[in-house]
Design an enzyme around this catalytic site. Structure first.
Site, mmCIF file in Angstrom:
data_model
loop_
_atom_site.group_PDB
_atom_site.id
_atom_site.type_symbol
_atom_site.label_atom_id
_atom_site.label_comp_id
_atom_site.label_asym_id
_atom_site.label_seq_id
_atom_site.Cartn_x
_atom_site.Cartn_y
_atom_site.Cartn_z
ATOM 1 N N LYS A 83 0.851 -1.185 0.000
ATOM 2 C CA LYS A 83 0.000 0.000 0.000
ATOM 3 C C LYS A 83 0.896 1.247 0.000
ATOM 4 C CE LYS A 83 -4.369 0.781 2.411
ATOM 5 N NZ LYS A 83 -4.950 0.790 3.765
HETATM 6 C C1 E4P Z 1 -8.361 1.743 4.018
HETATM 7 O O1 E4P Z 1 -7.547 1.052 3.484
HETATM 8 C C2 E4P Z 1 -8.142 2.458 5.291
HETATM 9 O O2 E4P Z 1 -7.410 1.613 6.146
HETATM 10 C C3 E4P Z 1 -9.402 2.790 6.014
HETATM 11 O O3 E4P Z 1 -10.544 2.482 5.280
HETATM 12 C C4 E4P Z 1 -9.410 4.130 6.679
HETATM 13 O O4 E4P Z 1 -10.636 4.304 7.328
HETATM 14 P P1 E4P Z 1 -10.887 5.422 8.427
HETATM 15 O O5 E4P Z 1 -11.124 6.722 7.730
HETATM 16 O O6 E4P Z 1 -12.111 4.957 9.155
HETATM 17 O O7 E4P Z 1 -9.663 5.458 9.305
#
Ligand code: E4P
Length: 220
Positions: A83
């Protein structure tokens, strides 16, 4: 639309995985530090539990560091995905990793233009964060709809992974918008399955069944 769990918690992953509907996992540095322990061991364990892709995020901010981390992460398991953040350095790293056959999920996407850049850099997934847009009074669902439409018009193959999901209505809406994948917290996954009429209906069916069985056995 594929269903991913947004967590690094092993118990949550094991529980939802038993349902037979879990297609992958997304993690991020905040979710990983919450669990404690060693990053690599944790990601390897998650990859051994879940069949689908498991995203593990780099923490360098420069291209060279991201590429180094990404190459290492890619060796941890067959189903691990690197990522990278949607920054100039992250795009450059994505492009290099992609040219080496390493799959990248480009994260922290908040606009259609950013999504186009991620796709052009060779991202396998792009992750628009709809909940965080909703939080600042912008329309997260609209962003998903727009990215899906632009990718369709221009035949961009990058998959749209709707992220930062806050509640079950988000899931229905991103499915209607044509998202390829939705990643959600454990709590939302659990909320998807529950309906009060299902619970009440099942209770009534079982009560009738048991009543009839008692009646039959008392006749015998
Ligand atoms: C996605 O890959 C992220 O880890 C995640 O959806 C972030 O979500 P949040 O805005 O609830 O922290």
């Amino acid at each position: 639309m594929l269903l991913f769990l947004d967590t690094a918690n092993i118990n949550e992953i094991k529980e939802i995985n038993q349902w037979g509907v879990l297609n992958g996992i997304t993690t991020n540095p905040s979710l990983v530090v919450k669990e404690g322990g060693d990053f690599k061991s944790l990601v390897k364990e998650i990859c051994s539990i879940v069949k689908g892709p498991v995203s593990a995020e780099v923490v360098s901010t420069e291209t060279e560091g991201m590429v180094k981390e990404g190459r290492d992460i890619a060796t941890w398991a067959e189903n691990v995905m690197v990522k990278c953040p949607l920054t100039p350095a992250g795009l450059a790293a994505t492009s290099i990793l992609n040219s080496e056959g390493i799959k990248v999920n480009v994260t922290l996407c908040f606009s259609v233009n950013q999504a186009i850049l991620a796709a052009r850099a060779g991202a396998t997934f792009v992750s628009p964060f709809l909940g965080r847009l909703d939080d600042i009074n912008e329309d997260g669902i609209r962003l998903i709809e727009d990215i899906v439409e632009v990718f369709r018009i221009h035949d961009l193959k990058t998959k749209v992974l709707a992220a930062s999901i806050r509640h079950p209505v988000h899931i229905t809406k991103v499915a209607l918008a044509g998202a390829d994948i939705a990643t959600m917290p454990y709590k939302v996954f659990k909320q998807l399955v529950h309906h009060p009429l299902t619970d009440a209906g099942l209770q009534a069916f079982l009560a009738d069944w048991n009543k009839a069985k008692v009646a039959v056995s008392s006749k015998a």
